[in-house]
Structures are given as C-alpha cells and as structure tokens.
Design a protein around this motif. Sequence first.
Motif, PDB file in Angstrom:
ATOM      1  N   ARG A   1      -6.716   7.204  -9.342  1.00  0.00           N
ATOM      2  CA  ARG A   1      -7.328   7.035  -8.021  1.00  0.00           C
ATOM      3  C   ARG A   1      -6.437   6.241  -7.088  1.00  0.00           C
ATOM      4  O   ARG A   1      -6.388   6.519  -5.885  1.00  0.00           O
ATOM      5  CB  ARG A   1      -8.688   6.345  -8.155  1.00  0.00           C
ATOM      6  CG  ARG A   1      -9.781   7.215  -8.748  1.00  0.00           C
ATOM      7  CD  ARG A   1     -11.124   6.526  -8.669  1.00  0.00           C
ATOM      8  NE  ARG A   1     -11.167   5.284  -9.420  1.00  0.00           N
ATOM      9  CZ  ARG A   1     -12.130   4.365  -9.284  1.00  0.00           C
ATOM     10  NH1 ARG A   1     -13.115   4.554  -8.419  1.00  0.00           N
ATOM     11  NH2 ARG A   1     -12.112   3.262 -10.021  1.00  0.00           N
ATOM     12  N   MET A   2      -5.728   5.250  -7.618  1.00  0.00           N
ATOM     13  CA  MET A   2      -4.875   4.426  -6.762  1.00  0.00           C
ATOM     14  C   MET A   2      -3.546   5.095  -6.458  1.00  0.00           C
ATOM     15  O   MET A   2      -3.086   5.088  -5.310  1.00  0.00           O
ATOM     16  CB  MET A   2      -4.624   3.064  -7.425  1.00  0.00           C
ATOM     17  CG  MET A   2      -5.811   2.122  -7.404  1.00  0.00           C
ATOM     18  SD  MET A   2      -5.385   0.449  -7.974  1.00  0.00           S
ATOM     19  CE  MET A   2      -5.021   0.746  -9.701  1.00  0.00           C
TER      20      MET A   2
ATOM     21  N   PHE B   1      -1.770   4.640  -3.072  1.00  0.00           N
ATOM     22  CA  PHE B   1      -0.779   3.575  -2.969  1.00  0.00           C
ATOM     23  C   PHE B   1       0.632   4.135  -3.171  1.00  0.00           C
ATOM     24  O   PHE B   1       0.813   5.134  -3.871  1.00  0.00           O
ATOM     25  CB  PHE B   1      -0.994   2.524  -4.061  1.00  0.00           C
ATOM     26  CG  PHE B   1      -2.211   1.653  -3.892  1.00  0.00           C
ATOM     27  CD1 PHE B   1      -2.994   1.691  -2.747  1.00  0.00           C
ATOM     28  CD2 PHE B   1      -2.585   0.776  -4.906  1.00  0.00           C
ATOM     29  CE1 PHE B   1      -4.108   0.882  -2.598  1.00  0.00           C
ATOM     30  CE2 PHE B   1      -3.698  -0.041  -4.781  1.00  0.00           C
ATOM     31  CZ  PHE B   1      -4.460   0.009  -3.632  1.00  0.00           C
ATOM     32  N   PRO B   2       1.632   3.462  -2.624  1.00  0.00           N
ATOM     33  CA  PRO B   2       3.012   3.774  -3.021  1.00  0.00           C
ATOM     34  C   PRO B   2       3.285   3.236  -4.420  1.00  0.00           C
ATOM     35  O   PRO B   2       2.678   2.248  -4.841  1.00  0.00           O
ATOM     36  CB  PRO B   2       3.845   3.018  -1.980  1.00  0.00           C
ATOM     37  CG  PRO B   2       2.987   1.858  -1.585  1.00  0.00           C
ATOM     38  CD  PRO B   2       1.568   2.364  -1.635  1.00  0.00           C
ATOM     39  N   ILE B   3       4.148   3.889  -5.134  1.00  0.00           N
ATOM     40  CA  ILE B   3       4.557   3.384  -6.445  1.00  0.00           C
ATOM     41  C   ILE B   3       5.570   2.265  -6.231  1.00  0.00           C
ATOM     42  O   ILE B   3       6.510   2.398  -5.438  1.00  0.00           O
ATOM     43  CB  ILE B   3       5.168   4.510  -7.286  1.00  0.00           C
ATOM     44  CG1 ILE B   3       4.094   5.578  -7.557  1.00  0.00           C
ATOM     45  CG2 ILE B   3       5.724   3.976  -8.608  1.00  0.00           C
ATOM     46  CD1 ILE B   3       4.628   6.832  -8.207  1.00  0.00           C
TER      47      ILE B   3
ATOM     48  N   THR C   1       3.936  -0.650   1.450  1.00  0.00           N
ATOM     49  CA  THR C   1       5.210   0.006   1.173  1.00  0.00           C
ATOM     50  C   THR C   1       5.513  -0.158  -0.308  1.00  0.00           C
ATOM     51  O   THR C   1       4.832  -0.903  -1.026  1.00  0.00           O
ATOM     52  CB  THR C   1       6.352  -0.604   1.993  1.00  0.00           C
ATOM     53  OG1 THR C   1       6.605  -1.949   1.516  1.00  0.00           O
ATOM     54  CG2 THR C   1       6.022  -0.640   3.480  1.00  0.00           C
ATOM     55  N   SER C   2       6.553   0.516  -0.750  1.00  0.00           N
ATOM     56  CA  SER C   2       6.919   0.427  -2.167  1.00  0.00           C
ATOM     57  C   SER C   2       7.433  -0.954  -2.540  1.00  0.00           C
ATOM     58  O   SER C   2       7.527  -1.276  -3.727  1.00  0.00           O
ATOM     59  CB  SER C   2       7.980   1.475  -2.500  1.00  0.00           C
ATOM     60  OG  SER C   2       9.146   1.274  -1.718  1.00  0.00           O
TER      61      SER C   2
ATOM     62  N   PRO D   1       4.410  11.020  -1.836  1.00  0.00           N
ATOM     63  CA  PRO D   1       4.751  11.562  -0.515  1.00  0.00           C
ATOM     64  C   PRO D   1       4.359  10.616   0.617  1.00  0.00           C
ATOM     65  O   PRO D   1       3.307   9.983   0.574  1.00  0.00           O
ATOM     66  CB  PRO D   1       3.909  12.854  -0.454  1.00  0.00           C
ATOM     67  CG  PRO D   1       3.706  13.233  -1.865  1.00  0.00           C
ATOM     68  CD  PRO D   1       3.569  11.947  -2.625  1.00  0.00           C
ATOM     69  N   GLY D   2       5.257  10.525   1.592  1.00  0.00           N
ATOM     70  CA  GLY D   2       4.991   9.684   2.760  1.00  0.00           C
ATOM     71  C   GLY D   2       5.505   8.270   2.634  1.00  0.00           C
ATOM     72  O   GLY D   2       5.471   7.501   3.606  1.00  0.00           O
ATOM     73  N   TYR D   3       5.981   7.898   1.454  1.00  0.00           N
ATOM     74  CA  TYR D   3       6.514   6.554   1.234  1.00  0.00           C
ATOM     75  C   TYR D   3       7.995   6.649   0.902  1.00  0.00           C
ATOM     76  O   TYR D   3       8.448   7.599   0.275  1.00  0.00           O
ATOM     77  CB  TYR D   3       5.787   5.854   0.078  1.00  0.00           C
ATOM     78  CG  TYR D   3       4.330   5.563   0.359  1.00  0.00           C
ATOM     79  CD1 TYR D   3       3.972   4.513   1.185  1.00  0.00           C
ATOM     80  CD2 TYR D   3       3.317   6.313  -0.239  1.00  0.00           C
ATOM     81  CE1 TYR D   3       2.611   4.224   1.430  1.00  0.00           C
ATOM     82  CE2 TYR D   3       1.978   6.047  -0.004  1.00  0.00           C
ATOM     83  CZ  TYR D   3       1.638   4.991   0.830  1.00  0.00           C
ATOM     84  OH  TYR D   3       0.328   4.712   1.061  1.00  0.00           O
TER      85      TYR D   3
END
Length: 502
Positions: free
Chosen positions: A156-157, A483-485, A100-101, A499-501
């Motif tokens: 990439r991440m 990954f989420p930021i 998660t973020s 998106p998605g987080y």
Amino acid sequence: MKTIKYKYIFIAIAMVSFGSCSEEFVDVAPKGSFLSENYYSNEGQATAALVGVYDAIRKNSGGFENMIAMMNAGSDDFYAGGGGSTDGEGIQNFSTHSLTSTNIPGSFWNDHYQGIFRANTLLSKLPDVDMGDNLKSRFTGETKALRAIYYFNLVRMFKNVPLLLDPLTTTNMYNVEQATPEAVYAQIEKDLTEAIPALPSTVPANTESGRLTKGGAQAMLGKVYLFEGKKAEAAAILAEVNGTPGAANQYGNKLLTKFSDLWVVSNKFNTESLIEVSHTSAGNSDWGFWGSGRDEGNSVNIMVGPRTYSKPAGSPAPDLPSGWSFNVITQDLYDAIKLDPRFAATVLDLKAMKAAGEADYIGGYQDTGYFLNKFVPRKADVRTGGGAAELNYKQNSYIIRLADSYLMEAEALGSGARAQALLDAVRSRVSLPSIPVTLAAIKNERRMELAGEGQRFFDLVRWGDAAAKLGNRGFNAGVDEIFPIPTRELQGTKLKQNPGYN
C-alpha cells in the motif's frame, strides 16, 4: 535495499534476544546469542523467535516514525504539526506531499522487511523444531499472518516491492527484483488463507492477549480483498467476522456500548478489538534505543499532546502532560465532526478551553487548537519508573476493530438490507439515526468513526478521492498515491524507483 542487507546479514549470523512483544503476550528473553543453525532447536527458542516476528507490528504506533502519525499527516484530517516545518522531515514532507527518495524515512521500508525477514527465517526453521504438531501449526499460521500484514503495509505504501519468501543470503541479496503488486497481493491472500485454519478462535486473556486469532486474520483478509477491489470475496469473509450486526459474533467480539471506552488506556483487548498492538511502560524505553524495535511504549501519545500545557486550579480541563503537538486536526475535520456524538472522544478542543480561561498551551507549528483526543496522554498514564517518561506510554492501538470490519463489509456489499444493518449498527452505537446506505454515507461514516487511526489516506487513495481532497496540500495524481523508494535501497541493487520520483 542496502540498509536491509546489513541488518539481514547481522541477524542471520547472530540471533539475539528479541525481547518481549508485550506485557500481556509471552515474556521470553533468551540469554546470550545463538548461531542461526542452532537457535531453533526447541519450543522455547521458537517462541522467542515468534515474539521477534510480532515485534515489528509495533510500527503501527511505536517510535517517531510510526504508521498512525505518518498516515494521519498525509490525510485531509490532520497537519503534520510539531515544533516547526523541519520537525521530522519525513512527516512534514508527507503532509505537503513533497516526499522524495532522499527525505522518505527509510524505516517504513526497513522495519517491515525486518519483520518479514524474521518471519521467513522462522518459517524455514519450524519444520525441524522439536515441538508438538498442533503448536507448530499455530506458530506457522501466526507467522504467515504477520508476514501478510507487513506486506500489506508495504504494497500500500510503496506498491512496487520485492517479494521475499526466503531469508536473504550473501549470494542472492544483490539479485533481488521487485514483484508486481498483483503477485504481492496474491501472496498476502495465500498467507492469510493458510493461516486462518491454524489460528485459535480465542486466546486466554491473561496469558496470550495480543496474539493473532482466526477472526483477526479473517478481518485482515477481508480488508486485503477490499483494497484489491474483490468486493464479493471481501463481503463473504467479513460476514464470517461480523455475524449479526450489533450482536456478538461467533468469536465473542461485539461493538463496545460506549465509543469513548475504546480509548480508555486500561481497556485493552476489549470485545471490539480484532488485531491490536500492545504497548507497555514496563520496558523502560529510553532515548538510546527509541525507534530501534526494542522500545515498547506508544509514541503517538507524546507526539499528539499539546505543548507546554497548563490549567488553573479548579478548571474542568483534563490533566495532561505536555507533548509535541503533532497531528493537529484540520478545520475541515473539526467542522465535519463537531456535531457528531464521537466529537468529544476524537477532538480535544483546546482552542475553546483556552478562550474560556480553562487551560493554556503554546501553539506549535500549524496549530489549530484541535488535538487528537483518542491518543492525547493523561497525567495518570505518565510512567514514574525507569526510562524516559515520554517514551513509556502504554495505550494500545488498533489495526482492525469490529466497527471498521462492519463498514468494510457494508462497502463491499454496496446496498441491501445487510449493508444497511451494518451501517446502522455503527451509527446506533453512538445514538445516531439510520440513514440510507450509500457509498457516500459509508465514506463519511468511516471518516467519523476512524478519525486519527491512520486509515484515512489509504481510504482516499483506494476510493480515487485523494486528488480531490488533497490537491490543496500539493498532492499530484499518479505519483503521490505511493511513497518513493528510499535512495539507499536502490544503490547497488536491481530495484527501480517508483514512477514520478527521481
């Protein structure tokens, strides 16, 4: 990017010693602090700043939050392991694809941007530094290539990242927005393309090992092209690196005769190495600054070692210090590689040794009895000098080596005599027979050859195989490819969450 901002402001105000990137590379430690406008006045100070740009490359295998251990944990070949389900929240959640973020380790964002900030600052100052034009051109090339490597990891991440080409200031830091992935990749290509002509074909082993070369930058550009799906471009540039499969290339690089020699701690900067991260035990790394960028040891070593290891007198089992049991190997990888000649160099089968009474250990979280032998430390490598012994292992790690480059070119070509020869060369090195070159064969060869080197998750994502291979680990297609930021990077900025987080 709030965390980055404060780091950037501090660095811009007072440039301090970056320390030494490695015992093999330049050893520059300027005393005191320098105002940024006065710091880059001569070759010595520019060299110290270049070492600072290199420092961020140790993210590959240095610190608890390193690329190898993290990316291994999110693949189908390894579990997070460790001491329990809360031992390293980030690595545990990536292993179950529940990032998660708020639980994503911020350093995977921050450390790369710190390297980029240093690169941007040096590039802005180099034109006015009092030094020879040829050396200035080389410094510029190295700096651009390093910036490209850091952006390649970031895109990439996280995929949607800011593209910063100038140092942040107090006036522009609040207006930073994300660039498109295409724009980031275009800049990575530009940096590497401009860097390649300025880089040396080889470097003196006794004074400059660890510095980027033309072949290393070409291999990185080929990898970038492959991740973009530009197969023709990838094949062309990788062919320049690979030369005749199985023979020495134009720069003197060649596959090692023995696969296991790749993991001999003293065998640094060998002929197979294209881009290598240098570690040393001479930095006296200690707990007070572990993971801060000042520590120079290989953290993967202690992380993947078995817990409370012991062996009876006369046992043929290896002499190991105790470790933390992260990145334990899955049964799936064990079954896939157990008959492969690379098994013994890759997998330390303590399950079998314990059953035979040859060794004992205490199983950690998700224990399978199978440990990553490429990086499991040996007692002979334990430092007895200053600093914490756990943090001063000196085994280097590869970012790209020639076998990887062979397999990437074979994949880019897809078929034909040259693709076949490249695949055959990798297999022949470990006495495996030729098999027809297909994408499936190349995928399997990459898994066997590069197991535990942090490559597998990225490969699964770019092949579109992640959902099928990782669905039983909680992977959600369309979300968990990136990954989420981190939340703290979004606060007070124009950045938007992936998106998605949430």
